[in-house]
Scaffold this motif. Structure first.
Motif, PDB file in Angstrom:
ATOM      1  N   VAL A   1       0.880  -1.262   0.047  1.00  0.00           N
ATOM      2  CA  VAL A   1      -0.011   0.002   0.066  1.00  0.00           C
ATOM      3  C   VAL A   1       0.926   1.357  -0.010  1.00  0.00           C
ATOM      4  CG1 VAL A   1      -1.629   1.382   1.498  1.00  0.00           C
ATOM      5  CG2 VAL A   1      -2.059  -1.164   0.990  1.00  0.00           C
ATOM      6  N   LEU A   2       1.895   1.200   0.734  1.00  0.00           N
ATOM      7  CA  LEU A   2       2.975   2.273   0.818  1.00  0.00           C
ATOM      8  C   LEU A   2       3.517   2.579  -0.649  1.00  0.00           C
ATOM      9  CD1 LEU A   2       4.506   2.171   4.594  1.00  0.00           C
ATOM     10  CD2 LEU A   2       2.765   4.007   3.472  1.00  0.00           C
ATOM     11  N   SER A   3       3.794   1.583  -1.262  1.00  0.00           N
ATOM     12  CA  SER A   3       4.594   1.766  -2.473  1.00  0.00           C
ATOM     13  C   SER A   3       3.622   2.484  -3.522  1.00  0.00           C
ATOM     14  CB  SER A   3       5.172   0.345  -2.942  1.00  0.00           C
ATOM     15  OG  SER A   3       4.134  -0.562  -3.261  1.00  0.00           O
ATOM     16  N   VAL A   4       2.459   2.217  -3.391  1.00  0.00           N
ATOM     17  CA  VAL A   4       1.413   2.801  -4.527  1.00  0.00           C
ATOM     18  C   VAL A   4       0.703   4.293  -4.179  1.00  0.00           C
ATOM     19  CG1 VAL A   4       0.965   0.606  -5.349  1.00  0.00           C
ATOM     20  CG2 VAL A   4      -0.577   1.418  -3.649  1.00  0.00           C
ATOM     21  N   VAL A   5       1.034   4.810  -2.737  1.00  0.00           N
ATOM     22  CA  VAL A   5       0.380   5.829  -2.336  1.00  0.00           C
ATOM     23  C   VAL A   5       1.234   7.220  -2.922  1.00  0.00           C
ATOM     24  CG1 VAL A   5      -0.682   4.993  -0.403  1.00  0.00           C
ATOM     25  CG2 VAL A   5       1.449   5.881  -0.348  1.00  0.00           C
ATOM     26  N   PRO A   6       0.735   8.207  -3.240  1.00  0.00           N
ATOM     27  CA  PRO A   6       1.622   9.479  -3.532  1.00  0.00           C
ATOM     28  C   PRO A   6       2.288   9.817  -2.544  1.00  0.00           C
ATOM     29  CG  PRO A   6      -0.740  10.005  -3.331  1.00  0.00           C
ATOM     30  CD  PRO A   6      -0.610   8.357  -3.312  1.00  0.00           C
ATOM     31  N   ASP A   7       3.339  10.769  -3.160  1.00  0.00           N
ATOM     32  CA  ASP A   7       4.329  11.169  -2.014  1.00  0.00           C
ATOM     33  C   ASP A   7       3.317  12.202  -1.184  1.00  0.00           C
ATOM     34  OD1 ASP A   7       6.392   9.793  -2.951  1.00  0.00           O
ATOM     35  OD2 ASP A   7       7.219  11.220  -4.280  1.00  0.00           O
ATOM     36  N   GLY A   8       3.949  12.612  -0.119  1.00  0.00           N
ATOM     37  CA  GLY A   8       3.257  13.549   0.582  1.00  0.00           C
ATOM     38  C   GLY A   8       2.946  12.740   1.985  1.00  0.00           C
ATOM     39  N   THR A   9       2.342  13.800   2.911  1.00  0.00           N
ATOM     40  CA  THR A   9       1.902  13.286   4.311  1.00  0.00           C
ATOM     41  C   THR A   9       0.127  13.165   4.374  1.00  0.00           C
ATOM     42  OG1 THR A   9       3.940  14.133   5.310  1.00  0.00           O
ATOM     43  CG2 THR A   9       2.226  13.607   6.669  1.00  0.00           C
ATOM     44  N   SER A  10      -0.344  12.313   4.791  1.00  0.00           N
ATOM     45  CA  SER A  10      -1.586  12.126   4.904  1.00  0.00           C
ATOM     46  C   SER A  10      -1.872  11.479   6.345  1.00  0.00           C
ATOM     47  CB  SER A  10      -2.290  11.539   3.891  1.00  0.00           C
ATOM     48  OG  SER A  10      -2.061  10.322   3.880  1.00  0.00           O
ATOM     49  N   THR A  11      -3.107  11.345   6.949  1.00  0.00           N
ATOM     50  CA  THR A  11      -3.655  10.682   7.793  1.00  0.00           C
ATOM     51  C   THR A  11      -3.559   9.218   7.649  1.00  0.00           C
ATOM     52  OG1 THR A  11      -4.936  12.413   8.588  1.00  0.00           O
ATOM     53  CG2 THR A  11      -5.467  10.141   9.709  1.00  0.00           C
ATOM     54  N   GLY A  12      -4.077   8.990   6.325  1.00  0.00           N
ATOM     55  CA  GLY A  12      -4.089   7.524   5.864  1.00  0.00           C
ATOM     56  C   GLY A  12      -2.672   6.827   5.844  1.00  0.00           C
ATOM     57  N   LYS A  13      -1.678   7.582   5.362  1.00  0.00           N
ATOM     58  CA  LYS A  13      -0.216   7.251   5.079  1.00  0.00           C
ATOM     59  C   LYS A  13       0.286   7.026   6.627  1.00  0.00           C
ATOM     60  CE  LYS A  13       3.567   8.064   2.520  1.00  0.00           C
ATOM     61  NZ  LYS A  13       4.341   9.018   1.445  1.00  0.00           N
ATOM     62  N   ALA A  14      -0.019   7.872   7.405  1.00  0.00           N
ATOM     63  CA  ALA A  14       0.663   7.817   8.895  1.00  0.00           C
ATOM     64  C   ALA A  14       0.057   6.481   9.302  1.00  0.00           C
ATOM     65  CB  ALA A  14       0.382   8.839   9.768  1.00  0.00           C
ATOM     66  N   LEU A  15      -1.267   6.128   9.215  1.00  0.00           N
ATOM     67  CA  LEU A  15      -1.787   4.894   9.785  1.00  0.00           C
ATOM     68  C   LEU A  15      -1.207   3.659   9.227  1.00  0.00           C
ATOM     69  CD1 LEU A  15      -5.641   6.200  10.148  1.00  0.00           C
ATOM     70  CD2 LEU A  15      -4.110   5.687  12.082  1.00  0.00           C
ATOM     71  N   ILE A  16      -0.928   3.717   7.991  1.00  0.00           N
ATOM     72  CA  ILE A  16      -0.438   2.513   7.290  1.00  0.00           C
ATOM     73  C   ILE A  16       1.172   2.305   7.709  1.00  0.00           C
ATOM     74  CG2 ILE A  16       0.406   1.679   5.050  1.00  0.00           C
ATOM     75  CD1 ILE A  16      -2.077   3.166   3.976  1.00  0.00           C
ATOM     76  N   VAL A  17       1.909   3.589   7.955  1.00  0.00           N
ATOM     77  CA  VAL A  17       3.297   3.496   8.514  1.00  0.00           C
ATOM     78  C   VAL A  17       3.275   2.835   9.903  1.00  0.00           C
ATOM     79  CG1 VAL A  17       5.252   4.867   9.303  1.00  0.00           C
ATOM     80  CG2 VAL A  17       4.165   5.147   7.137  1.00  0.00           C
ATOM     81  N   ALA A  18       2.371   3.481  10.688  1.00  0.00           N
ATOM     82  CA  ALA A  18       2.175   2.801  11.821  1.00  0.00           C
ATOM     83  C   ALA A  18       1.731   1.339  11.958  1.00  0.00           C
ATOM     84  CB  ALA A  18       0.917   3.586  12.664  1.00  0.00           C
ATOM     85  N   ALA A  19       0.802   0.769  10.937  1.00  0.00           N
ATOM     86  CA  ALA A  19       0.605  -0.353  10.785  1.00  0.00           C
ATOM     87  C   ALA A  19       1.942  -1.295  10.738  1.00  0.00           C
ATOM     88  CB  ALA A  19      -0.553  -0.661   9.932  1.00  0.00           C
ATOM     89  N   LEU A  20       2.681  -0.767   9.925  1.00  0.00           N
ATOM     90  CA  LEU A  20       3.978  -1.504   9.553  1.00  0.00           C
ATOM     91  C   LEU A  20       4.921  -1.564  10.634  1.00  0.00           C
ATOM     92  CD1 LEU A  20       5.700  -2.573   7.146  1.00  0.00           C
ATOM     93  CD2 LEU A  20       6.492  -0.327   6.802  1.00  0.00           C
ATOM     94  N   ALA A  21       4.935  -0.437  11.375  1.00  0.00           N
ATOM     95  CA  ALA A  21       5.654  -0.493  12.712  1.00  0.00           C
ATOM     96  C   ALA A  21       5.105  -1.330  13.790  1.00  0.00           C
ATOM     97  CB  ALA A  21       6.017   1.044  13.155  1.00  0.00           C
ATOM     98  N   THR A  22       3.954  -1.249  13.933  1.00  0.00           N
ATOM     99  CA  THR A  22       3.321  -2.212  15.038  1.00  0.00           C
ATOM    100  C   THR A  22       3.511  -3.642  14.697  1.00  0.00           C
ATOM    101  OG1 THR A  22       0.989  -1.743  14.253  1.00  0.00           O
ATOM    102  CG2 THR A  22       2.016  -0.330  16.037  1.00  0.00           C
ATOM    103  N   SER A  23       3.311  -4.013  13.577  1.00  0.00           N
ATOM    104  CA  SER A  23       3.370  -5.472  13.090  1.00  0.00           C
ATOM    105  C   SER A  23       5.062  -5.847  13.208  1.00  0.00           C
ATOM    106  CB  SER A  23       3.059  -5.633  11.638  1.00  0.00           C
ATOM    107  OG  SER A  23       3.769  -4.827  10.725  1.00  0.00           O
TER     108      SER A  23
END
Length: 158
Positions: A73-95
């Motif tokens: 999912v992170l590889s296909v999202v556009p550059d920049g910061t968003s709430t969704g991207k932050a949640l996905i990064v948090a999912a990656l870190a917590t897993s």
């Protein structure tokens, strides 16, 4: 845990016996056979550890799927910061944290010859190991589910 010099070698080869130590270790194992009244406790504690090993292995696989999905999912999202991207990064870190917590659960630990000589303490040691590994597994399980929720919520927001 800090391991240095000769301690690293000692730690790496702990419980593996070669040379002169082997006959002494085998003799200690032969003397260890549980008394009739201890057989149930021995088998029960080892079956608990086996169940924890199996569950932790499955959870490691689940964590790997979560990390792969979050990475895709992170590889296909556009550059920049968003709430969704932050949640996905948090999912990656917590897993990843969940995976790290699973590692002590599946840790291989062999009994030293000296521990065989103190067989009366073996059940207490096994119970302590089981309790410690159970807590690690339960924390990892909760954190893995948090990672899944973060990924599920973050993906549509992206």
């Amino acid at each position: 845990m800090r391991i240095s010099g000769g301690r690293l070698t000692s730690w790496l080869f702990q419980g593996t016996y070669r040379g002169d130590n082997l006959p002494l270790h085998l003799a200690a194992i032969r003397r260890l056979e549980p008394r009739k009244e201890e057989v149930y406790e021995h088998e029960y504690l080892y079956s608990c550890l086996s169940v924890l090993d199996a569950k932790a292995q499955v959870l490691l696989g689940y964590d790997a799927l979560l990390m792969a999905a979050a990475s895709i999912v992170l590889s296909v999202v556009p550059d920049g910061t968003s709430t969704g991207k932050a949640l996905i990064v948090a999912a990656l870190a917590t897993s990843g944290v969940s995976s790290v917590l699973c590692l002590p659960v599946v840790w291989v630990q062999w009994t030293d010859t000296d521990e065989f000589e103190r067989a009366e303490d073996s059940f207490k040691r096994l119970l302590a190991v089981r309790n410690r590994r159970t807590i690690c597994y339960r924390l990892a399980w909760v954190i893995a589910h948090l990672a899944a929720v973060l990924l599920i919520v973050g993906t549509p927001l992206q």
